[in-house]
Scaffold this motif. Structure first.
Motif, PDB file in Angstrom:
ATOM      1  N   ALA A 101       0.835  -1.207   0.000  1.00 32.23           N
ATOM      2  CA  ALA A 101       0.000   0.000   0.000  1.00 32.23           C
ATOM      3  C   ALA A 101       0.864   1.249   0.000  1.00 32.23           C
ATOM      4  N   HIS A 102       0.546   2.187  -0.875  1.00 34.21           N
ATOM      5  CA  HIS A 102       1.375   3.384  -1.059  1.00 34.21           C
ATOM      6  C   HIS A 102       1.092   4.475  -0.030  1.00 34.21           C
ATOM      7  N   PRO A 103       1.981   5.473   0.070  1.00 36.34           N
ATOM      8  CA  PRO A 103       1.799   6.602   0.982  1.00 36.34           C
ATOM      9  C   PRO A 103       0.609   7.482   0.586  1.00 36.34           C
ATOM     10  N   ASN A 104       0.206   8.339   1.514  1.00 37.64           N
ATOM     11  CA  ASN A 104      -0.782   9.367   1.192  1.00 37.64           C
ATOM     12  C   ASN A 104      -0.241  10.208   0.039  1.00 37.64           C
ATOM     13  N   GLY A 105      -1.058  10.411  -0.981  1.00 37.81           N
ATOM     14  CA  GLY A 105      -0.626  11.223  -2.107  1.00 37.81           C
ATOM     15  C   GLY A 105       0.235  10.487  -3.106  1.00 37.81           C
ATOM     16  N   GLY A 106       0.693   9.296  -2.761  1.00 37.81           N
ATOM     17  CA  GLY A 106       1.558   8.551  -3.653  1.00 37.81           C
ATOM     18  C   GLY A 106       0.776   7.724  -4.652  1.00 37.81           C
ATOM     19  N   VAL A 107       1.509   7.085  -5.566  1.00 37.07           N
ATOM     20  CA  VAL A 107       0.920   6.169  -6.532  1.00 37.07           C
ATOM     21  C   VAL A 107       1.819   4.941  -6.650  1.00 37.07           C
ATOM     22  N   LYS A 108       1.295   3.922  -7.307  1.00 35.24           N
ATOM     23  CA  LYS A 108       1.974   2.625  -7.382  1.00 35.24           C
ATOM     24  C   LYS A 108       3.308   2.680  -8.113  1.00 35.24           C
ATOM     25  N   GLU A 109       3.525   3.704  -8.915  1.00 29.90           N
ATOM     26  CA  GLU A 109       4.763   3.815  -9.683  1.00 29.90           C
ATOM     27  C   GLU A 109       5.930   4.336  -8.849  1.00 29.90           C
ATOM     28  N   GLN A 110       5.677   4.735  -7.623  1.00 24.27           N
ATOM     29  CA  GLN A 110       6.716   5.304  -6.774  1.00 24.27           C
ATOM     30  C   GLN A 110       7.198   4.258  -5.763  1.00 24.27           C
ATOM     31  N   VAL A 111       7.229   4.599  -4.478  1.00 28.03           N
ATOM     32  CA  VAL A 111       7.898   3.736  -3.498  1.00 28.03           C
ATOM     33  C   VAL A 111       7.198   2.385  -3.293  1.00 28.03           C
ATOM     34  N   SER A 112       5.879   2.321  -3.415  1.00 25.21           N
ATOM     35  CA  SER A 112       5.225   1.016  -3.241  1.00 25.21           C
ATOM     36  C   SER A 112       5.640   0.053  -4.350  1.00 25.21           C
ATOM     37  N   GLY A 113       5.829   0.583  -5.565  1.00 21.27           N
ATOM     38  CA  GLY A 113       6.314  -0.239  -6.658  1.00 21.27           C
ATOM     39  C   GLY A 113       7.746  -0.692  -6.433  1.00 21.27           C
ATOM     40  N   LEU A 114       8.552   0.184  -5.850  1.00 18.85           N
ATOM     41  CA  LEU A 114       9.940  -0.157  -5.558  1.00 18.85           C
ATOM     42  C   LEU A 114      10.015  -1.397  -4.676  1.00 18.85           C
ATOM     43  N   PHE A 115       9.243  -1.397  -3.588  1.00 15.18           N
ATOM     44  CA  PHE A 115       9.298  -2.539  -2.673  1.00 15.18           C
ATOM     45  C   PHE A 115       8.544  -3.753  -3.220  1.00 15.18           C
ATOM     46  N   ALA A 116       7.519  -3.514  -4.024  1.00 17.42           N
ATOM     47  CA  ALA A 116       6.850  -4.638  -4.681  1.00 17.42           C
ATOM     48  C   ALA A 116       7.830  -5.358  -5.598  1.00 17.42           C
ATOM     49  N   GLN A 117       8.636  -4.597  -6.329  1.00 14.64           N
ATOM     50  CA  GLN A 117       9.611  -5.211  -7.223  1.00 14.64           C
ATOM     51  C   GLN A 117      10.676  -5.977  -6.445  1.00 14.64           C
TER      52      GLN A 117
ATOM     53  N   ASN B 189     -12.440   3.764   2.761  1.00 15.77           N
ATOM     54  CA  ASN B 189     -12.034   3.469   1.382  1.00 15.77           C
ATOM     55  C   ASN B 189     -10.661   2.816   1.351  1.00 15.77           C
ATOM     56  N   ARG B 190      -9.729   3.355   2.114  1.00 14.04           N
ATOM     57  CA  ARG B 190      -8.354   2.841   2.108  1.00 14.04           C
ATOM     58  C   ARG B 190      -8.299   1.423   2.675  1.00 14.04           C
ATOM     59  N   VAL B 191      -9.098   1.172   3.684  1.00 12.93           N
ATOM     60  CA  VAL B 191      -9.186  -0.188   4.241  1.00 12.93           C
ATOM     61  C   VAL B 191      -9.739  -1.146   3.191  1.00 12.93           C
ATOM     62  N   GLU B 192     -10.790  -0.739   2.513  1.00  9.56           N
ATOM     63  CA  GLU B 192     -11.378  -1.568   1.463  1.00  9.56           C
ATOM     64  C   GLU B 192     -10.385  -1.801   0.330  1.00  9.56           C
ATOM     65  N   ASP B 193      -9.575  -0.803   0.003  1.00  6.21           N
ATOM     66  CA  ASP B 193      -8.566  -0.969  -1.044  1.00  6.21           C
ATOM     67  C   ASP B 193      -7.653  -2.155  -0.759  1.00  6.21           C
ATOM     68  N   ILE B 194      -7.200  -2.257   0.482  1.00  5.73           N
ATOM     69  CA  ILE B 194      -6.280  -3.337   0.846  1.00  5.73           C
ATOM     70  C   ILE B 194      -6.998  -4.678   0.844  1.00  5.73           C
ATOM     71  N   ARG B 195      -8.196  -4.702   1.361  1.00  2.00           N
ATOM     72  CA  ARG B 195      -8.978  -5.944   1.342  1.00  2.00           C
ATOM     73  C   ARG B 195      -9.267  -6.388  -0.095  1.00  2.00           C
ATOM     74  N   ALA B 196      -9.604  -5.431  -0.957  1.00  2.57           N
ATOM     75  CA  ALA B 196      -9.885  -5.770  -2.353  1.00  2.57           C
ATOM     76  C   ALA B 196      -8.638  -6.265  -3.054  1.00  2.57           C
ATOM     77  N   ALA B 197      -7.468  -5.732  -2.678  1.00  5.69           N
ATOM     78  CA  ALA B 197      -6.218  -6.202  -3.256  1.00  5.69           C
ATOM     79  C   ALA B 197      -5.977  -7.664  -2.881  1.00  5.69           C
ATOM     80  N   ILE B 198      -6.293  -8.012  -1.645  1.00  2.00           N
ATOM     81  CA  ILE B 198      -6.173  -9.414  -1.224  1.00  2.00           C
ATOM     82  C   ILE B 198      -7.169 -10.266  -2.000  1.00  2.00           C
ATOM     83  N   ASP B 199      -8.407  -9.774  -2.132  1.00  2.00           N
ATOM     84  CA  ASP B 199      -9.414 -10.502  -2.918  1.00  2.00           C
ATOM     85  C   ASP B 199      -8.863 -10.832  -4.303  1.00  2.00           C
TER      86      ASP B 199
END
Length: 332
Positions: A59-75, A107-117
């Motif tokens: 899950a990315h920071p407030n204001g962030g997007v998947k192409e930044q630090v969350s993508g870095l650690f995902a990779q 919404n943010r909680v649902e985002d993470i749950r939906a990602a697991i789904d």
């Protein structure tokens, strides 16, 4: 950062899918609110859907997007053999949802749950080996989800940010005496939207890359915001990344607190923060209240401020080693 076909702006990002190496696939799916979420799905080298893999939501920071630090650690986690998913939160980035930059904890909680789904539908993913990593605001929301969603078998955070506490009390609890003012601001913004359709925003809107002078940066007192201005607006700028949020979101944000009922976390827990970070107090508060698990670890990165944990190679290497070890052990 050099541009690439995936739009990634972090160091050593994938530039193409090469057989036998980590590959990336952009996917979309609906959350339970019916909002379309866009995410990057990372597959480890030599991925075989007939085999069994652990999987991690990032899950990315407030204001962030998947192409930044969350993508870095995902990779980096994919390089260690995990299937990983870095998603744009609803109302943010490439995901749908109006008004844009709505920032509500539910919404943010649902985002993470939906990602697991979604991960559970990916062939090769072992439903019994799901982990969650949250960075900054994504860390606070990952903590919240882990209290109740026991599909998560191991949870980690980097520079966790308790958004509700900050929006309510101010940064470092410096605005406790003006809480009512913010509630009134949020209520007025909600009334304006209901009667006119106009949306009030808080925070500067980043519409283009901006190079900030040292003098301009030094005028920002808090290291979090000073470094964040440079990271989001210049060195790791992405056009989908916006620093603003809707003023009416404060109605929900200010009554949220990631520390509440932290004792409900019974999964293995790893929390990482910079030892000189001005947000360290949030990691410490959550960690100390997470009394429901004996399997917990807190790591201080020496000499690191909050934003520096997103990109500085000497800090990222330590964090990556820690989360790779942690998930490798707990999701084995």
């Amino acid at each position: 950062m050099p541009e690439n076909q995936f739009g990634l702006v972090y160091a050593d990002a994938l530039t193409e899918n090469v057989p036998g190496q980590v590959n990336l696939k952009t996917v979309s799916y609906l959350n339970t609110y019916g909002i379309e979420i866009t995410a990057n799905l990372y597959f480890p080298a030599g991925f075989d859907e007939l085999k069994s893999y652990s999987a991690i939501v990032v899950a990315h920071p407030n204001g962030g997007v998947k192409e930044q630090v969350s993508g870095l650690f995902a990779q980096k986690l994919a390089e260690a053999g995990h299937v990983t998913l870095a998603f744009d939160a609803a109302y943010q980035g490439a995901s749908k949802g109006e008004p844009r930059q709505t920032d509500r904890p539910a919404n943010r909680v649902e985002d993470i749950r939906a990602a697991i789904d979604y991960l559970l539908t990916v062939k090769g993913v072992d439903a019994k080996r799901i982990g969650a990593l949250g960075i900054c605001g994504g860390g606070g929301y990952t903590i919240e989800v882990s209290k109740s969603d026991k599909r998560i078998k191991a949870v980690a955070t980097i520079s966790a940010f308790n958004t509700g506490r900050v929006r309510r009390n101010g940064f470092k609890d410096s605005q406790v005496d003006t809480i009512l003012d913010r509630f009134n601001q949020a209520s007025a913004a909600r009334a304006k939207y209901a009667t006119t359709g106009e949306v009030d925003y808080i925070g500067e809107l980043l519409t283009h890359r901006t190079h900030f002078t040292q003098e301009q940066l030094e005028q920002i007192p808090a290291a979090l915001y000073r470094d964040g201005t440079q990271y989001y607006g210049d060195t790791h700028y992405h056009p989908n990344s916006q620093s603003r949020y809707t003023a009416m979101s404060l109605q929900d944000l200010m009554t949220f607190d990631a520390e509440d009922h932290a004792e409900l976390i019974n999964q293995p827990l790893l929390m990482i923060t910079g030892d000189i970070s001005d947000t360290r107090y949030m990691t410490d508060s959550i960690f100390d209240k997470a009394t429901g698990t004996d399997d917990k670890e807190r790591i201080y990165i020496k000499g690191a401020n909050h934003i520096e944990t997103y990109w500085k190679p000497e800090f990222v290497s330590q964090e990556a080693a820690a989360v790779i070890r942690f998930f490798g052990e707990k999701l084995a």
